[in-house]
Design an enzyme around this catalytic site. Structure first.
Site, PDB file in Angstrom:
ATOM      1  N   TYR A   1      39.500  33.587  35.311  1.00 53.72           N
ATOM      2  CA  TYR A   1      40.096  32.305  34.927  1.00 53.72           C
ATOM      3  C   TYR A   1      39.225  31.191  35.477  1.00 53.72           C
ATOM      4  CZ  TYR A   1      43.200  28.274  34.972  1.00 53.72           C
ATOM      5  OH  TYR A   1      43.723  27.024  34.782  1.00 53.72           O
TER       6      TYR A   1
ATOM      7  N   GLU B   1      40.084  24.382  30.282  1.00 59.79           N
ATOM      8  CA  GLU B   1      40.675  25.612  30.802  1.00 59.79           C
ATOM      9  C   GLU B   1      40.103  26.773  29.994  1.00 59.79           C
ATOM     10  OE1 GLU B   1      44.939  26.467  30.334  1.00 59.79           O
ATOM     11  OE2 GLU B   1      44.959  26.873  32.486  1.00 59.79           O
TER      12      GLU B   1
END
Ligand code: GDP
Ligand code: MN
Length: 396
Positions: free
Chosen positions: A118, A206
């Site tokens: 991530y 993101e």
């Protein structure tokens, strides 16, 4: 302003960030053509069909699917385009899918297992620095990781004056447990990613997941990009990527009239001047047992024309059971606002929900007079609490 995944990936790629290759398609035939082209360019036999909507969690909602041949590409693209995709981030009605991104499959087997990480880049408003947030736990909800295994989330503060420094890029690659070619590729990835964020004036990147392929390449498999609206004036090319179909039509229309409107789920419409007062008004409505149906800042000039547009927008929402107008008359006098409300009310002629008006400030008493003697079904209040009580009264 949010970008679609395919637009975000193009932006990243233009800064040298490696991405999973893909081609956007508007229908099943285009999807097949896109898949063929990708096979020519990358040699991939498998493809992933990904719904392009402004919402995450598409995989969970059935908006991301693997196709193992061209027939499957056609069938899956046909199913996804036109569907109302429901994900944990959409309303229960979902979001209509108008296009898909056909990508190469990058989870191919090899010497090592592909791994998902991530990574996000965002502004830390607390100290005015940018922040790279990253984790070994990619591919899942970062909220869940934050709750269950917070020690697996790392932060790297970046001074906007220097940008990301080489030792910071190495630290990130190290904390992600990488070595060898993947380590080196990650330092390049994160350095280009930060540059893309900074130079596009984005407010959020993101990338979930960032993938380490089985042959040790680091690439962006997903891309959520939010651009800073206040900087769009210097990025005409990015501003042109706006897809109005993804936005709430009432919010778009309000914006065209210079009104700041945000659609909410409640039943009390709000018409307020000033963002701070608008937020306080929403709190008050909640305390009185109601739920705001919207946030609406009509701005400094609450004249009849603007009030009328505001009424119109609020009443488009069938859930609205009452409207609370809360205006502070500073620059614009209260009696002028009151007259605006009365004129707009008469002009529209079809307002059936009760209206509570609270005007405070210059000429508030004259304004109250005007409202009370107008003969219209409009209740006036001078105190904040009094207005809230009246809202409660009409709702019960
Ligand atoms: P999101 O669900 O909206 O976050 O969409 P993503 O772009 O993150 O895709 C969802 C999931 O699809 C990813 O977490 C991957 O597990 C999977 N996925 C994406 N690309 C590929 C691919 O090339 N091959 C395979 N097998 N799975 C993929
Ligand atoms: Mn994702």
């Amino acid at each position: 302003m949010d970008l679609h995944e395919y637009q975000g990936k193009e932006l990243l790629n233009s800064f040298g960030v490696r991405i999973q290759r893909g081609i956007v398609a508007q229908n099943a035939d285009e999807a097949v053509a896109a898949a063929k082209k990708l096979t020519e360019d990358t040699g991939t036999g498998w493809h992933v069909i990904k719904a392009q909507v402004h919402a995450g969690g598409r995989g969970k909602g059935g908006g991301v699917k693997l196709a193992k041949n061209l027939d499957e590409v056609k069938t899956i693209a046909g199913q996804i385009i036109g569907m109302d995709l429901v994900t944990p981030q959409t309303s229960a009605d979902g979001k209509r899918v108008h296009q898909v991104l056909v990508t190469e499959d990058v989870y191919y087997p090899g010497d090592s297992e592909p791994e998902e990480y991530y990574m996000s880049v965002l502004l830390n408003r607390g100290n005015g620095r940018n922040m790279i947030m990253y984790s070994t736990e990619g591919g899942m909800d970062i909220e869940t990781v934050a709750e269950e295994t917070p020690h697996l989330i790392f932060n790297e503060e970046i001074d906007p004056a220097t940008g990301i420094l080489p030792f910071q890029a190495r630290k990130i690659a190290f904390n992600l447990g990488l070595s060898g070619a993947a380590f080196k590729d990650m330092t390049k990835f994160v350095t280009s990613l930060y540059k893309a964020y900074s130079e596009s004036d984005s407010s959020l990147f993101e990338i979930n997941p960032v993938l380490k392929t089985s042959d040790d390449k680091i690439m962006a498999v997903d891309a959520k990009v939010s651009l800073d609206d206040n900087a769009l004036f210097r990025h005409k090319d990015l501003a042109a990527l706006r897809d109005l179909r993804e936005e709430n039509p009432i919010e778009v229309e309000a914006g065209e009239h210079g009104l700041n409107y945000v659609d909410l789920d409640g039943n009390v419409g709000c018409m307020v001047n000033g963002a701070g007062l608008a937020m306080a008004t929403m709190d008050l409505i909640k305390q009185a047992g109601g739920e705001p149906a919207n946030f609406l800042d009509v701005g400094g000039t609450a004249d009849a024309a603007r009030v009328e547009i505001a009424f119109e927008l609020i009443l488009r929402d069938p859930a609205v059971k009452a409207i609370l107008i809360n205006i502070f008359g500073g620059i614009v006098r209260c009696d002028r606002v009151a007259q605006g409300v009365i004129d707009a009310y008469k002009n529209m002629g079809n307002i059936e929900v009760p209206i509570i008006v609270r005007l405070q400030g210059t000429n508030a008493d004259i304004a109250k007079e005007l409202i009370d003697s107008s003969g219209l079904d409009v209740m006036s209040a001078t105190e904040f609490q009094e207005a809230a009580d009246k809202v409660q009264e009409v709702l019960s």
